[in-house]
Design a protein around this motif. Structure first.
Motif, short mmCIF file in Angstrom:
data_model
loop_
_atom_site.label_atom_id
_atom_site.label_comp_id
_atom_site.label_asym_id
_atom_site.label_seq_id
_atom_site.Cartn_x
_atom_site.Cartn_y
_atom_site.Cartn_z
N ASN A 195 0.81 -1.23 0.00
CA ASN A 195 0.00 0.00 0.00
C ASN A 195 0.85 1.28 0.00
O ASN A 195 0.32 2.38 -0.07
N HIS A 196 2.19 1.14 0.10
CA HIS A 196 3.08 2.30 0.01
C HIS A 196 3.65 2.45 -1.40
O HIS A 196 4.61 3.18 -1.60
N LEU A 197 3.03 1.77 -2.34
CA LEU A 197 3.53 1.75 -3.72
C LEU A 197 2.42 2.14 -4.68
O LEU A 197 1.28 1.68 -4.54
N LEU A 198 2.74 2.97 -5.64
CA LEU A 198 1.80 3.34 -6.69
C LEU A 198 2.43 2.98 -8.03
O LEU A 198 3.51 3.46 -8.37
N LYS A 199 1.75 2.12 -8.77
CA LYS A 199 2.24 1.69 -10.08
C LYS A 199 1.64 2.59 -11.16
O LYS A 199 0.43 2.72 -11.28
N THR A 200 2.52 3.23 -11.94
CA THR A 200 2.04 4.06 -13.04
C THR A 200 1.81 3.18 -14.26
O THR A 200 2.11 1.99 -14.25
N ASP A 201 1.32 3.75 -15.31
CA ASP A 201 1.06 2.99 -16.53
C ASP A 201 2.27 2.96 -17.47
O ASP A 201 2.19 2.41 -18.57
#
Length: 695
Positions: A195-201
């Motif tokens: 939940n501390h990670l954001l995956k971009t496209d």
């Protein structure tokens, strides 16, 4: 002084020394010093070259030659410094950033619910400001079991992380993970939840590497479909495609004990097999020079194609570059000098990445090829074999002997074992390995995959025979630990012996024997020391406890870990092997144990004259009535005992706090020790505590 055919063989040594020395003196100031020094020497050499005739430069050959050596020494150092990410002005770890934008630069590896990978840092966010950054970060990601994130090479991520410097080894003989990562230009690590990670496209990785990894993934899927036996699938995927498959411990041990572990790591030998097969199949193109060039192009393209289906793994790329340079020299060069070609291949790779000098695979591959060029023809000439087939076997023996001899010291130093039956293992696997490589690539082609049962049978049979060889008596000398001075002495002695055998000079035999005696004397002294050793090792662990009471070559190990636990294998076993322990008695703090010179009873431990008071959960809120003098007090099991209640009559010199205690408890214990001026040893993120005893 510099003959054309040996130019790279001559300049490689100072170049290597420059990389090796400047690696340990990596500062921003050193970059400026090396740049200025390099520029001055270059201008001087250029000037000498321009006015060579007028200045009668031939009179200064010695000085010019020395300056050329110094030039490449400094060049190696400068390239090493420039390659060091920590010295860059925009290195991300110089400041703390709330968020980092990164992209994954290798294949993520998953163990249970932990995903590990290295990533290139692109930028950081500080007080809403976007800052361009550089460097690499090792990231361990705890995956959500309900909705796990899928990550692959090149994926761009934004992470919220507290990154820290990679920890050094805390226990004796523990694998130096920090040094290993530093050789790959990775110095920082972090552990985060999903939940501390954001995956971009976005996918910002190298498109060729991405294509290669995707291609390999498809080939692995095809293997999984064609090969029914799990172990055969794992061997095929590892051996041919370089895919990190889950090989069983038995299979790994079999390849290791028979000296054929090189067959499982896709490297030079695999690329060499493909080259020799292609060279044999395309031999009809040797008739004309134009056809030879066509053959050269075809072989290079096909070898590069193989590199692609292995996911462009570093070892395969390294072998491909080496083989390509050799083929180029064989096709176009008039003076085909193997040593110079080998040195040129190493020089090219080190110019691109100087840190390769610390890569074990790089060291062993170039050493073994040097052995094949220099030693194999000479060993082969020792015996003349008339029979055609026996001659082929003798060629294989000479090849195996030459590679094993030159890599022998390094293999012992790094892997701490020597396979006794390496000749038998390598002779046996030579034919199956060629068949496995050829058939393994062939079944990836449509309409040829029907031969997959034959391919699978060869792998299963090969594994069975290797396991049989590995189970033979005295199949390996294991737990052989040598120091760096012993490695250097052994290497010098071996080099002189080999040169003596080649030149048939008695003086080299004598010098080699004297050096070997010196090396053996050190080994015998270490063995004598091990027999008479009496020491205690309080190991540093993360959540467990372990203490070894060592008496000679036997040890009583107090621990809550089992012999099969990976923490035992990683943190404890190497230290016991290095101490030459051959008998280990496992026990724990919950039961009383009595043996020769060791007693553990009623929360007390006595080992020779060293006695320990054990404070665990059984003493919570209880009153200790002991009027005695202890060497140490050992705090464990996250106990709730108040140290202020210890009897004033009880004296001790050290407070030992193990990793079973929670951090806030450890802080309280340390504060108590400081207030009472007692030496405290915290067995968590600190070096292990060693006690040496004398009778």
């Amino acid at each position: 002084m510099f003959k054309a055919e040996y130019i790279f063989a001559r300049i490689l040594l100072p170049f290597l020394i420059g990389i090796g020395i400047f690696y340990f003196f990596a500062t921003q100031r050193m970059i400026s010093i090396t740049e200025i020094s390099l520029a001055v020497i270059f201008i001087f050499l250029l000037t000498i070259n321009i006015i060579y005739k007028k200045a009668k430069g031939y009179k200064f050959k010695g000085i010019t030659g020395s300056l050329i050596f110094i030039f490449f020494f400094i060049l190696g150092g400068l390239l090493c410094l420039l390659n060091n990410h920590k010295l860059k002005q925009d290195y991300f770890a110089k400041k703390k950033y709330t968020y980092l934008k990164i992209w994954i630069n290798d294949e993520p590896e998953q163990t249970n619910d932990i995903l590990k990978f290295t990533a290139n840092v692109v930028s950081g966010y500080e007080n809403s400001n976007h800052v361009k950054l550089s460097g690499q970060l090792l990231l361990a990601l705890k995956v959500d079991s309900m909705s796990p994130v899928k990550l692959k090479y090149g994926d761009e991520l934004i992470v919220s992380a507290k990154y820290l410097e990679v920890e050094p080894p805390y226990n004796p003989a523990e694998f130096d993970f920090k040094r290993w990562l530093a050789s790959k230009n990775v110095y920082e690590q972090t552990f985060i939840n999903q939940n501390h990670l954001l995956k971009t496209d976005r996918n910002t990785g190298n498109q060729i590497i991405k294509f290669a990894l995707d291609l390999r993934e498809k080939q692995v899927a095809k293997y999984r479909k064609l090969i029914k036996d799990d172990e055969a699938f794992a061997v095929a995927s590892t051996l041919i495609l370089g895919y990190r498959a889950d090989l069983s411990k038995e299979t790994l041990a079999a390849y290791s004990k028979t000296g054929t572990i090189h067959a499982l790591s896709v490297s030079g030998s695999h690329v060499a097999i493909i080259f020799f097969v292609l060279d044999f199949c395309l031999a009809f193109l040797n008739k004309k020079r134009s056809l030879k060039i066509l053959k050269f192009i075809l072989i290079c393209c096909l070898i590069c194609g193989y590199s692609l289906i292995t996911g462009l793994s570093p070892s395969v790329v390294r072998a491909t570059i080496m083989i390509t340079i050799f083929i180029t020299a064989k096709t176009f060069a008039r003076n085909k000098n193997g040593y110079n070609t080998l040195a040129f291949a190493a020089f090219c790779q080190l110019v691109y990445n100087p840190f390769l000098i610390w890569d074990v695979g790089f060291q062993l591959s170039y050493l073994s090829v040097f052995g094949l060029i220099y030693l194999q023809p000479k060993i082969y000439k020792w015996i003349y074999v008339k029979n055609k087939w026996l001659n082929k076997i003798w060629q294989l023996i000479a090849l195996s002997l030459s590679a094993q001899l030159v890599t022998f010291p390094l293999c012992i130093y790094y892997f701490h074992q020597f396979p006794v039956y390496f000749l038998m293992g390598n002779l046996f696997i030579s034919i199956p390995l060629i068949l496995i490589m050829v058939l393994g690539i062939a079944i990836l082609i449509p309409f040829i995959d029907k031969i997959s049962p034959i391919f699978e049978w060869i792998i299963v049979t090969t594994n069975t025979v290797l396991k049989w060889i590995a189970d033979l008596p005295f199949s390996t000398f294991s737990s052989v630990w040598i120091t760096l001075p012993e490695l250097i002495l052994m290497s010098i002695a071996l080099s002189l012996l080999i040169y003596g055998l080649v030149s048939k000079s008695a003086k080299f035999y004598i010098i080699s024997a004297l050096i070997y005696i010196a090396c053996s004397t050190i080994t015998l002294y270490n063995d004598w020391t091990a027999i008479h050793q009496k020491k205690i090792i309080f190991f540093t662990l993360r959540k467990n406890y372990a203490t070894a009471f060592i008496d000679g070559k036997t040890a009583v190990l107090l621990t809550d870990l089992s012999p099969d636990d990976r923490n035992y294998k990683f943190f404890i076993e190497p230290a016991l092997q290095q101490s030459q322990i051959n008998t280990i008695r496992f026990t724990n703090l919950e039961r009383d144990t009595v043996s020769k010179n060791f007693i553990k009873k009623d929360n007390q431990i006595v080992f020779y004259k060293y006695n320990i008071l054990l404070i665990d959960e059984y003493l919570n809120y209880k009153k200790i009535v002991i009027d005695s003098k202890f060497s140490s007090v050992w705090l464990t099991a996250n106990n709730k005992y108040n140290l202020q209640n210890l009897p004033k009559e009880l004296t001790y010199r050290h407070l030992i706090i193990d990793a079973t205690n929670k951090d806030y408890k450890i802080a309280n214990f340390k504060k108590f020790a400081e207030n009472n001026k007692i030496e405290a040893h915290v067995l968590k993120k600190n070096p292990a505590y060693l006690v040496y005893l004398t009778q």
